[in-house]
Write a protein that holds these residues in place. Sequence first.
Motif, short mmCIF file in Angstrom:
data_model
loop_
_atom_site.label_atom_id
_atom_site.label_comp_id
_atom_site.label_asym_id
_atom_site.label_seq_id
_atom_site.Cartn_x
_atom_site.Cartn_y
_atom_site.Cartn_z
N SER A 80 -40.67 -48.21 59.58
CA SER A 80 -41.15 -48.45 60.93
C SER A 80 -40.35 -47.60 61.91
CB SER A 80 -41.01 -49.92 61.29
OG SER A 80 -41.35 -50.13 62.63
N ARG A 81 -41.01 -47.11 62.91
CA ARG A 81 -40.34 -46.35 63.97
C ARG A 81 -39.57 -47.29 64.91
NH1 ARG A 81 -43.34 -41.88 67.84
NH2 ARG A 81 -41.64 -41.60 69.31
N ASN A 82 -39.98 -48.55 64.97
CA ASN A 82 -39.33 -49.58 65.80
C ASN A 82 -39.28 -49.21 67.28
OD1 ASN A 82 -38.83 -51.50 63.75
ND2 ASN A 82 -37.06 -50.34 63.06
N ASN A 83 -40.32 -48.55 67.76
CA ASN A 83 -40.43 -48.17 69.18
C ASN A 83 -39.27 -47.30 69.66
OD1 ASN A 83 -42.89 -49.59 69.65
ND2 ASN A 83 -41.70 -51.49 69.66
N ASN A 130 -47.71 -43.22 66.79
CA ASN A 130 -47.94 -44.13 65.66
C ASN A 130 -46.64 -44.82 65.25
OD1 ASN A 130 -50.73 -43.82 65.27
ND2 ASN A 130 -50.40 -41.84 64.28
N GLU A 131 -46.81 -45.95 64.59
CA GLU A 131 -45.69 -46.85 64.32
C GLU A 131 -44.78 -46.41 63.19
OE1 GLU A 131 -45.05 -51.50 62.91
OE2 GLU A 131 -47.06 -50.79 63.39
#
Length: 198
Positions: free
Chosen positions: A123-126, A94-95
């Motif tokens: 946000s995790r920012n990928n 999840n983000e």
Amino acid sequence: MYLNEYLLKSSKDKNIQIIINNLSSAAIEISNNIRNIEDDSDKEKVNTKNVDGDTQKPLDILSDEILIDFLKKSPVSAYASEEQEGFVDFKNENEFIVFADPLDGSSNIDVNVSIGTIFSIMSRNNLSLEKAFTQKGSKQKSSGFFVYGPKITLFLTVGNGTALFSLDEAKNQFVLINERLSIPEATSEFAINAAYSR
């Protein structure tokens, strides 16, 4: 206007809406536990310390567990709090990640002073979770705090000002009180954390 209606209007991200609604449900459960706490003056006190060196009270640990339970049902990949060493990995992609102080001011429980739950959604920012929790310059998607006092309130921002909500206990819903909070230019009161002045 209820919290979920405000979120539909103020946040275009459905995942943020879900996370905040689940955090509000967690806060209601935490509040119920605070109000119904048994007198534990004769019971053995918890002597563990959290990562900041503060003594943990039973309600600190319970509040942390409640947040984890509700965040597991949310589009959140991991959670970090001052009651945890490191972070809790929910084993998904999840983000969003959530930071929290599950029960700020818990040392005030015995004297019936307001305490609260502070949170930040980012946000995790990928990134890997290790990097996500230490990333620099990432903007919060939302933050706020619940205050457990004479009224249960929520101060919330989703990036466009700060709104104030109060819990309607009959309906178990947070109701919008003020959509645009601001700090007054002048006031008759001033408060600081004088406990640390020395």
